[in-house]
Motif scaffolding. Structure first.
Motif, short mmCIF file in Angstrom:
data_model
loop_
_atom_site.label_atom_id
_atom_site.label_comp_id
_atom_site.label_asym_id
_atom_site.label_seq_id
_atom_site.Cartn_x
_atom_site.Cartn_y
_atom_site.Cartn_z
N VAL A 12 41.51 1.84 -25.30
CA VAL A 12 41.38 3.22 -25.28
C VAL A 12 39.34 3.42 -25.57
O VAL A 12 39.01 1.69 -25.62
N ILE A 13 38.70 3.94 -24.69
CA ILE A 13 37.87 3.80 -24.40
C ILE A 13 36.66 5.49 -25.39
O ILE A 13 37.02 6.71 -24.90
N PRO A 14 36.85 5.24 -26.65
CA PRO A 14 36.14 6.01 -26.88
C PRO A 14 34.83 7.02 -25.88
O PRO A 14 34.43 6.17 -25.04
N MET A 15 34.99 8.81 -26.53
CA MET A 15 33.55 9.03 -25.21
C MET A 15 32.89 10.17 -25.92
O MET A 15 31.85 10.74 -25.41
N LYS A 16 33.57 10.65 -27.46
CA LYS A 16 33.01 11.45 -28.29
C LYS A 16 33.27 11.74 -30.04
O LYS A 16 34.06 10.86 -30.08
N GLU A 17 32.04 10.37 -30.74
CA GLU A 17 32.72 10.39 -32.56
C GLU A 17 33.21 12.12 -33.13
O GLU A 17 31.40 12.53 -33.02
N GLY A 18 33.91 12.34 -33.33
CA GLY A 18 34.06 12.99 -34.72
C GLY A 18 33.52 12.73 -36.33
O GLY A 18 33.31 12.32 -36.22
N GLU A 19 33.62 13.90 -36.53
CA GLU A 19 33.27 13.52 -38.28
C GLU A 19 33.85 14.49 -39.47
O GLU A 19 34.22 13.83 -40.34
N GLY A 20 35.44 14.39 -38.87
CA GLY A 20 36.85 14.67 -39.50
C GLY A 20 37.39 13.89 -39.99
O GLY A 20 37.23 12.66 -39.74
N ALA A 21 38.70 14.59 -40.58
CA ALA A 21 39.61 13.56 -41.31
C ALA A 21 40.51 12.82 -40.18
O ALA A 21 40.41 13.00 -38.46
N THR A 22 41.25 11.03 -40.37
CA THR A 22 41.81 11.31 -39.49
C THR A 22 43.60 11.34 -39.74
O THR A 22 43.93 11.10 -41.26
#
Length: 150
Positions: A12-22
């Motif tokens: 898994v390569i993170p591309m964009k970070e969110g701010e919501g729930a998991t």
């Protein structure tokens, strides 16, 4: 952002970070995806401009097409091996990613066959994207978690 490689081979390569729930197992999520099936897939396209078959299969929910737009998945709900796809069915590679993503996250993934459709592969009636997957096929994709349904 750094690539995450799990013991089971999922990359898994993170591309964009969110701010919501998991999300949690059993929850319904809404996600966009881009899938690259690799060369030699069973369904070939014919490019009339070049007069050649194109074996690289690709599917994206970002495209404007009859079934475009984000798709609902129930985290942990797989299509039974002897049944056809039902709304919400997922694959283990997606489920593992969802369980570590926040709403708004976008990741690039390399899913080993064992976390996709395995040694059996899958018919077009068995997959959420409607294409046949050959046995032992790894998948490359981009996955974006859009929403967790209440």
């Amino acid at each position: 952002m750094q690539e995450i490689v799990r013991e089971n081979g999922l990359r898994v390569i993170p591309m964009k970070e969110g701010e919501g729930a998991t999300p949690q197992e059993g929850q319904t999520v809404v996600a966009h995806y881009e899938l690259y099936f690799g060369e030699g897939t069973a369904t070939s396209n014919y490019d009339y401009s070049t007069g050649q078959y194109i074996d690289e299969q690709y599917d994206s929910t970002y495209e404007d097409k009859p079934f475009g737009g984000p798709v609902e998945f129930v985290v942990g709900q797989e299509t039974a091996k002897d049944d056809t796809y039902a709304k919400g069915d997922s694959i283990p590679g997606f489920d593992q990613a969802f369980l570590s993503m926040k709403v708004g996250d976008q990741v690039k993934m390399f899913i080993p066959a064992a976390l996709a459709y395995g040694a059996e592969g899958a018919s077009s009636f068995h997959t959420f994207f409607g294409y046949r997957v050959p046995p032992h096929r790894d998948l490359r994709c981009i996955l974006e978690l859009v929403e967790i349904k209440e």
